[in-house]
Write a protein that holds these residues in place. Structure first.
Motif, PDB file in Angstrom:
ATOM      1  N   VAL A  51      -0.205   7.026   2.883  1.00 54.73           N
ATOM      2  CA  VAL A  51      -1.241   6.587   3.800  1.00 54.73           C
ATOM      3  C   VAL A  51      -0.924   7.149   5.176  1.00 54.73           C
ATOM      4  O   VAL A  51       0.173   6.977   5.688  1.00 54.73           O
ATOM      5  N   ALA A  72      -2.302  -9.549  -2.143  1.00 57.50           N
ATOM      6  CA  ALA A  72      -3.308  -9.487  -1.083  1.00 57.50           C
ATOM      7  C   ALA A  72      -3.946 -10.846  -0.823  1.00 57.50           C
ATOM      8  O   ALA A  72      -4.354 -11.150   0.297  1.00 57.50           O
ATOM      9  N   ARG A 103      -0.024  -5.545  -5.945  1.00 58.73           N
ATOM     10  CA  ARG A 103      -0.716  -5.434  -4.668  1.00 58.73           C
ATOM     11  C   ARG A 103      -1.906  -6.383  -4.554  1.00 58.73           C
ATOM     12  O   ARG A 103      -2.051  -7.109  -3.576  1.00 58.73           O
ATOM     13  N   ARG A 104      -2.736  -6.400  -5.591  1.00 58.35           N
ATOM     14  CA  ARG A 104      -3.945  -7.226  -5.525  1.00 58.35           C
ATOM     15  C   ARG A 104      -3.625  -8.711  -5.468  1.00 58.35           C
ATOM     16  O   ARG A 104      -4.244  -9.473  -4.747  1.00 58.35           O
ATOM     17  N   LEU A 158      -7.191  -0.413   0.539  1.00 56.36           N
ATOM     18  CA  LEU A 158      -6.252  -0.533  -0.571  1.00 56.36           C
ATOM     19  C   LEU A 158      -5.588  -1.904  -0.660  1.00 56.36           C
ATOM     20  O   LEU A 158      -5.229  -2.337  -1.727  1.00 56.36           O
ATOM     21  N   TYR A 159      -5.397  -2.570   0.465  1.00 55.89           N
ATOM     22  CA  TYR A 159      -4.684  -3.838   0.338  1.00 55.89           C
ATOM     23  C   TYR A 159      -5.616  -4.992   0.007  1.00 55.89           C
ATOM     24  O   TYR A 159      -5.180  -6.129  -0.139  1.00 55.89           O
ATOM     25  N   ARG A 160      -6.888  -4.710  -0.148  1.00 56.77           N
ATOM     26  CA  ARG A 160      -7.796  -5.796  -0.510  1.00 56.77           C
ATOM     27  C   ARG A 160      -7.779  -6.035  -2.014  1.00 56.77           C
ATOM     28  O   ARG A 160      -7.642  -5.091  -2.782  1.00 56.77           O
ATOM     29  N   PRO A 161      -7.973  -7.295  -2.414  1.00 58.45           N
ATOM     30  CA  PRO A 161      -7.943  -7.560  -3.849  1.00 58.45           C
ATOM     31  C   PRO A 161      -9.276  -7.213  -4.498  1.00 58.45           C
ATOM     32  O   PRO A 161      -9.954  -8.066  -5.055  1.00 58.45           O
ATOM     33  N   VAL A 162      -9.678  -5.973  -4.418  1.00 60.62           N
ATOM     34  CA  VAL A 162     -10.956  -5.569  -4.977  1.00 60.62           C
ATOM     35  C   VAL A 162     -10.848  -4.105  -5.370  1.00 60.62           C
ATOM     36  O   VAL A 162     -10.072  -3.357  -4.784  1.00 60.62           O
ATOM     37  N   ILE A 183     -14.793 -11.210  -1.328  1.00 64.57           N
ATOM     38  CA  ILE A 183     -13.650 -10.419  -1.798  1.00 64.57           C
ATOM     39  C   ILE A 183     -12.484 -11.328  -2.161  1.00 64.57           C
ATOM     40  O   ILE A 183     -11.857 -11.175  -3.194  1.00 64.57           O
ATOM     41  N   TYR A 184     -12.198 -12.278  -1.292  1.00 63.14           N
ATOM     42  CA  TYR A 184     -11.043 -13.143  -1.523  1.00 63.14           C
ATOM     43  C   TYR A 184     -11.426 -14.399  -2.289  1.00 63.14           C
ATOM     44  O   TYR A 184     -10.584 -15.254  -2.530  1.00 63.14           O
ATOM     45  N   ARG A 185     -12.693 -14.493  -2.672  1.00 63.35           N
ATOM     46  CA  ARG A 185     -13.196 -15.695  -3.370  1.00 63.35           C
ATOM     47  C   ARG A 185     -12.721 -16.966  -2.674  1.00 63.35           C
ATOM     48  O   ARG A 185     -12.051 -17.814  -3.260  1.00 63.35           O
ATOM     49  N   VAL A 208      -3.189  -9.082   6.975  1.00 66.55           N
ATOM     50  CA  VAL A 208      -2.641  -7.955   7.719  1.00 66.55           C
ATOM     51  C   VAL A 208      -3.585  -7.591   8.846  1.00 66.55           C
ATOM     52  O   VAL A 208      -4.796  -7.515   8.645  1.00 66.55           O
ATOM     53  N   ILE A 260       0.821  -1.203   0.000  1.00 67.47           N
ATOM     54  CA  ILE A 260       0.000   0.000   0.000  1.00 67.47           C
ATOM     55  C   ILE A 260       0.859   1.260   0.000  1.00 67.47           C
ATOM     56  O   ILE A 260       0.349   2.360  -0.115  1.00 67.47           O
ATOM     57  N   LEU A 293     -15.841 -10.684   3.191  1.00 64.57           N
ATOM     58  CA  LEU A 293     -14.459 -11.081   2.930  1.00 64.57           C
ATOM     59  C   LEU A 293     -14.400 -12.378   2.124  1.00 64.57           C
ATOM     60  O   LEU A 293     -13.541 -12.558   1.279  1.00 64.57           O
ATOM     61  N   LEU A 324     -20.133 -10.221  -5.452  1.00 62.96           N
ATOM     62  CA  LEU A 324     -19.465  -9.397  -4.442  1.00 62.96           C
ATOM     63  C   LEU A 324     -20.108  -8.016  -4.363  1.00 62.96           C
ATOM     64  O   LEU A 324     -20.469  -7.551  -3.284  1.00 62.96           O
TER      65      LEU A 324
END
Ligand SMILES: Nc1ncnc2c1ncn2[C@@H]1O[C@H](COP(=O)(O)OP(=O)(O)OP(=O)(O)O)[C@@H](O)[C@H]1O
Ligand SMILES: [Mg+2]
Lengths: 315, 273
Positions: free
Chosen positions: B270, A88, A84-85, B104-108, A117-119, A93, A65, A114, B11
């Motif tokens: 950040v 993740a 980043r994605r 921001l650190y989420r994969p979305v 989001i993370y499937r 974290v 980030i 969640l 989602l």
């Protein structure tokens, strides 16, 4: 290849300040400076340092980030800020001061989001939820909105949240901040089990050295953005000018004891404190003191980890 | 955005649903808001009636159309989060406190996330703070009702109104990445939106020149366009053109949001440890 590879990692912040009505000056702050270390899969690493040392900044760069301003970091073979994605999905974290849960939603709903989001595959999700909910004692809280949770409850909720997608690495930035002794103990137990049973790599920052003593085989001490120590906990204790202390209770008050190999650091009435190198033997000192003075009692204190670290910081 | 479409949709639907539910927990606030909207609607209706008495068919609206315009404005005020209350408020606040790090650190996609949340919120506000005052207005003043095509066009237009207003609010909130605090831009935005959405006065009553500009701005999408569709001022091809302009703004603004977000995350600082 190590799981985490950090090479000459640096991050500067330019801080602009108003200097008069129109002029502005800017100062460059090196939050992290030429930092290098490797972390292997399955390690539990304590990342400590005084306030403002650059711990959170490092963690932010390792999650992607925050981009580095120099050097490089590779986490699980990925470049955090560029990937980043993708990264993740493989890391978890927990920021002790922030929550990744949704304030107005019950825990259950946060976890449900969640999952999408993370499937997370249904089976993995169900298993992780069952395991973590039981171990972290969240069962009765699943339908409570997060804003109604106590700090310790929320922290447990956050840790379960960070683990739902089976991350290989878990970063914890001050996970025990504000927790009572019992909650801290439980949390440490949980993290240890996680590392032992699932092999999850842990990197945690903390100001509570008991966290480190209870959990970490390895410590990285950072100060002013640079690593000042990296090694196993016992060698941190024996490190450099760490000293043991000989406490002498004399029968009568006396001027500071003068013997070779130790120096007096404190005198309080008939009691005197003598510091000597952690690596040296205490026996000759004891003999010297006993020969020259009337001694009522003697004791030897191992270097206190906090002292050692305080000395490291002070360098 | 990558990967199969289905999980993405599931989602975003889940986010929108949770957002809807989140706002629905504040029942007292909703009731107070409905009351306020109704009072405002009544006051404005009387003001408009007086105005139209002086000047019948001003801007091409009959008096009953003008009063209907008022109540559509009241119904959409909260739906498009014209002053505040959208998911973009959360965004500005999370940038300020540094909690944006968690997003921001989420994969979305952050943009998709906040848009979905805002649509869920918009639906909640439309069905409560939109519909309830409109019923009050209908009972007290008797409102003009649309044709079936007008009603359908209206609903499409309202969805686009939320999207356009979301994108504008997102841009203003994202200024916090650079300014650290988005209060100033937000005040500016409320002033602009109050005048150029049609909330205070239908844009068709603006003097020549200003009128054409106002009608072309994205703010016209908030209230003016849906209201004119409801009132049957845009029909057939004209309605499609009006909706087309909303779509155009939505696409252009969302693309700008994506660019701004990318620039912000590249240089992002950040806040907070
Ligand atoms: N966004 C920022 N802008 C300017 N300076 C910053 C920013 N973030 C961090 N810094 C500076 O970088 C240094 C390192 O900060 P960091 O948050 O990494 O410290 P830390 O080791 O986590 O400290 P703590 O133990 O207090 O959490 C500090 O001097 C801080 O003032
Ligand atoms: Mg910190």
């Amino acid at each position: 290849m190590s799981l985490i590879e950090v090479r000459d990692l640096s991050r500067e912040f330019t801080i602009r300040k108003r200097a008069g009505a129109f002029r502005r000056t800017s100062v460059v702050k090196h939050a992290v400076h030429d930092l290098s270390f490797d972390i292997e899969a399955g390690e539990m690493v304590g990342y400590i340092g005084p306030n403002g040392a650059g711990k959170s900044t490092t963690i932010k760069m390792l999650t992607g980030i925050l981009g580095p301003s120099g050097g490089s970091a590779l986490v699980a073979g990925l470049e955090p800020s560029r990937q980043r994605r993708e990264l993740a999905r493989r890391i978890g974290v927990v920021f002790g001061q922030r929550t990744s849960l949704w304030w107005d939603l019950p825990l259950r709903d946060s976890y449900e989001l969640l999952r999408r989001i993370y499937r997370i595959p249904d089976q993995t999700f169900r298993r992780n939820l069952e395991d973590h909910v039981a171990l972290l004692d969240l069962g009765d809280l699943m339908d409570t909105p997060v804003r109604q949770l106590s700090l310790g409850q929320r922290m447990r909720g956050d840790i379960a949240a960070a683990l739902l997608h089976d991350p290989e690495i878990l970063y914890l930035d001050e996970p025990t901040i504000g927790l009572d002794v019992v909650s801290k103990g439980r949390l440490r137990e949980f993290l240890r089990a996680l590392n032992h049973e699932r092999g999850t790599t842990l990197m945690l920052t903390t100001h509570d050295l008991q966290d480190i003593e209870a959990l970490c085989d390895r410590v990285i001490v950072i100060d002013h953005g640079t690593a000042v120590f990296d090694g196993p906990l016992p060698s941190l204790r024996a490190n450099g000018d760490a000293s043991r202390t000989l406490v002498v209770d004399l029968v009568d008050e006396a001027s500071p004891i003068a013997i070779e190999g130790a120096r007096v650091v404190k005198v309080e009435g008939p009691r005197q404190w003598l510091a000597f190198p952690a690596g040296a033997s205490a026996a000759p000192l004891v003999a010297q003191v006993a020969a020259a003075y009337d001694v009522a009692d003697l004791s030897i204190h191992e270097p206190d980890i906090e002292d050692v670290i305080r000395k490291l910081y002070a360098r | 955005m990558s990967g199969p479409l289905h999980p993405q949709i599931s989602l975003y639907a889940a986010i929108a649903t949770r957002s809807f539910r989140r706002y629905s927990t504040y029942t007292a606030a909703t009731l107070a808001g409905i009351f306020t909207n109704s009072v405002f609607g009544i006051i404005l209706s009387f003001a408009y009636l007086a105005l139209w008495e002086q000047n019948p068919s001003a801007g091409g609206y009959e008096a009953d159309q003008a009063v209907t315009f008022v109540w559509i404005g009241q119904a959409l005020l909260m739906t498009v989060a014209l002053w505040s209350g959208g998911s973009t408020d959360d965004l500005a606040e999370r940038i300020r406190t540094g909690d944006i790090a968690v997003d921001l650190y989420r994969p979305v996609s952050v943009l998709g996330w906040y848009l979905a949340a805002d649509l869920g919120r918009g639906l909640y506000h439309f069905t409560t703070r939109g519909v309830a005052p409109a019923i009050v207005g209908a009972l007290l003043f008797g409102l003009v009702t649309p044709s079936p095509a007008g009603a359908a066009g209206f609903l499409v237009s309202v969805v686009l109104a939320v999207v356009v207003s979301f994108a504008v609010r997102f841009l203003f909130a994202a200024s916090a990445f650079w300014l650290l605090d988005a209060t100033g831009p937000r005040v500016l935005l409320s002033v602009l939106a109050t005048f150029f959405s049609g909330l205070t006065l239908p844009l068709n009553l603006f003097p020549d020149g200003l009128r054409q500009v106002a009608l072309a701005l994205p703010f016209a999408s908030y209230i003016q366009t849906p209201a004119d569709i409801w009132l049957g001022r845009h029909t057939g091809l004209d309605m499609i053109a009006a909706i087309g302009l909303q779509v155009l703004w939505a696409v252009v603004l969302l693309a700008t949001c994506a660019l701004v977000l990318r620039a912000a995350t590249r240089k992002v600082v950040v806040q907070g440890g």
